[in-house]
Design an enzyme around this catalytic site. Structure first.
Site, PDB file in Angstrom:
ATOM      1  N   HIS A  23      -7.387  -4.706   9.558  1.00 18.69           N
ATOM      2  CA  HIS A  23      -7.041  -4.578   8.198  1.00 18.69           C
ATOM      3  C   HIS A  23      -5.705  -5.121   7.832  1.00 18.69           C
ATOM      4  CE1 HIS A  23      -4.958  -0.408   9.539  1.00 18.69           C
ATOM      5  NE2 HIS A  23      -3.886  -1.359   8.968  1.00 18.69           N
ATOM      6  N   GLU A  35      -9.644  -2.269   4.725  1.00 18.25           N
ATOM      7  CA  GLU A  35     -10.240  -1.950   6.058  1.00 18.25           C
ATOM      8  C   GLU A  35     -11.733  -2.635   6.181  1.00 18.25           C
ATOM      9  OE1 GLU A  35      -8.999   0.020   7.741  1.00 18.25           O
ATOM     10  OE2 GLU A  35      -8.117   1.924   7.383  1.00 18.25           O
ATOM     11  N   ASP A  93      -7.587  -2.459  13.582  1.00 18.92           N
ATOM     12  CA  ASP A  93      -9.099  -2.627  13.101  1.00 18.92           C
ATOM     13  C   ASP A  93      -9.024  -3.945  12.245  1.00 18.92           C
ATOM     14  OD1 ASP A  93      -9.362  -0.414  10.344  1.00 18.92           O
ATOM     15  OD2 ASP A  93      -7.966  -1.754  10.782  1.00 18.92           O
ATOM     16  N   ASP A 119       0.810  -1.333   0.036  1.00 22.74           N
ATOM     17  CA  ASP A 119       0.249  -0.031   0.051  1.00 22.74           C
ATOM     18  C   ASP A 119       0.764   1.220  -0.041  1.00 22.74           C
ATOM     19  OD1 ASP A 119      -0.917  -0.726   3.728  1.00 22.74           O
ATOM     20  OD2 ASP A 119       1.054  -0.299   2.386  1.00 22.74           O
TER      21      ASP A 119
HETATM   22  C1  GLP Z   1      -0.461  -0.057   8.590  1.00 18.58           C
HETATM   23  C2  GLP Z   1      -0.407  -0.608   7.160  1.00 18.58           C
HETATM   24  C3  GLP Z   1      -0.416  -2.097   7.425  1.00 18.58           C
HETATM   25  C4  GLP Z   1       0.170  -2.567   8.636  1.00 18.58           C
HETATM   26  C5  GLP Z   1      -0.521  -1.792   9.694  1.00 18.58           C
HETATM   27  C6  GLP Z   1      -0.153  -2.004  11.250  1.00 18.58           C
HETATM   28  O1  GLP Z   1      -1.404   1.001   8.351  1.00 18.58           O
HETATM   29  N1  GLP Z   1      -0.960  -0.239   6.128  1.00 18.58           N
HETATM   30  O2  GLP Z   1       0.273  -2.969   6.430  1.00 18.58           O
HETATM   31  O3  GLP Z   1       0.336  -3.871   9.018  1.00 18.58           O
HETATM   32  O4  GLP Z   1      -0.544  -0.565   9.443  1.00 18.58           O
HETATM   33  O5  GLP Z   1       1.045  -1.465  11.484  1.00 18.58           O
HETATM   34  P1  GLP Z   1       2.057  -1.672  12.822  1.00 18.58           P
HETATM   35  O6  GLP Z   1       2.854  -2.828  12.481  1.00 18.58           O
HETATM   36  O7  GLP Z   1       2.610  -0.394  12.979  1.00 18.58           O
HETATM   37  O8  GLP Z   1       0.837  -1.926  14.061  1.00 18.58           O
END
Ligand code: GLP
Length: 235
Positions: A138, A143, A136, A67
């Site tokens: 995702h 989402e 959440d 992403d």
């Molecule tokens: C981000 C990314 C995800 C990631 C998630 C968790 O927004 N789009 O790919 O897995 O949030 O991030 P973190 O590892 O910092 O908790």
């Protein structure tokens, strides 16, 4: 599904780096699907160490990222492209033409999404997809919704995500509200899925794994994958 529980972030990163290194040694021209966020950072640093010690060779590897924020590119320090170069690509022997991240700066986002799926298909699909999980539920920026979206698409970020990601910005207002995310298909068509989750994601991870497949918890879809490893860290 293989669910591995470890006690430290170091162990989670070491295990994840070993699994990725094994994929690369078995298939030197593999396509790696990569994630951003705090969770994979230590795994990436261990991969950089392995590369500098000539224990892993990224010279034929291709990468596709999950992403990117709409409106952001390398020159934006909170962009996922910048995150990836700072945490991995600038420290390994990967060819820049083999690095693929959705381009958040293009005018025609819908075309970029179509082209991204076309690119992934032209590469023969993803061999190993690294995943984190959002608060959440995702994956990437898929989402919570009333249905799964299978193609790569533009998404309006959930308020939970905006709040969670605001830690990288001066304030919540600065967080982009839209992103480009790989859809469910390229993720689920990967040869292997490797999800990493820390203690802060225990509840949502358990919900995703044990409460059934539902688009309201997008990560739940991975339980249908035939080659899934989840590493949960109790720290
Ligand atoms: C981000 C990314 C995800 C990631 C998630 C968790 O927004 N789009 O790919 O897995 O949030 O991030 P973190 O590892 O910092 O908790």
């Amino acid at each position: 599904m293989e669910l591995i529980t470890v006690n430290t972030k170091e162990e989670m990163a070491r295990l994840a780096a070993e699994i990725i290194a094994k994929t690369v040694s078995e298939k030197p021209d593999a396509v790696l699907g990569l994630a951003t966020g705090d969770t994979p950072v230590h795994t990436y640093s261990l991969l950089c160490e392995k590369c500098s010690e000539k224990l892993i060779d990224f010279s034929k590897i291709k990468t596709v990222n999950l992403d990117e924020y709409v409106g952001m590119g390398y020159n934006d320090k909170q962009s996922f492209k910048r995150f990836m170069f700072d945490n991995l690509f600038d420290k390994i022997n990967i060819k820049h033409e083999n690095i693929h991240i959705p381009d958040g700066k293009v005018a025609d986002i819908a075309l970029e999404c179509e082209n991204y799926d076309r690119l992934i298909n032209s590469l023969g699909g993803i061999d190993l997809q690294l995943l984190g999980i959002g608060h959440d539920g995702h994956i990437g920026f898929n989402e919570p919704s009333t249905e799964f979206i299978y193609e790569t698409h533009k998404v309006m970020l959930d308020p939970v995500t905006v709040k969670a990601n605001s830690r990288f910005f001066k304030n919540e207002n600065e967080v982009p509200r839209f992103a480009i995310t790989m859809g469910i298909s390229p993720i689920m068509n990967a040869g292997k899925l490797l999800m990493l989750a820390g203690k802060d994601k225990k509840e949502i991870l358990m919900q995703a794994i044990f409460d059934g497949v539902t688009p309201s918890v997008p990560a739940s879809v991975i339980t249908k994958h035939k080659n899934l490893t989840v590493i949960y860290c109790n720290e």
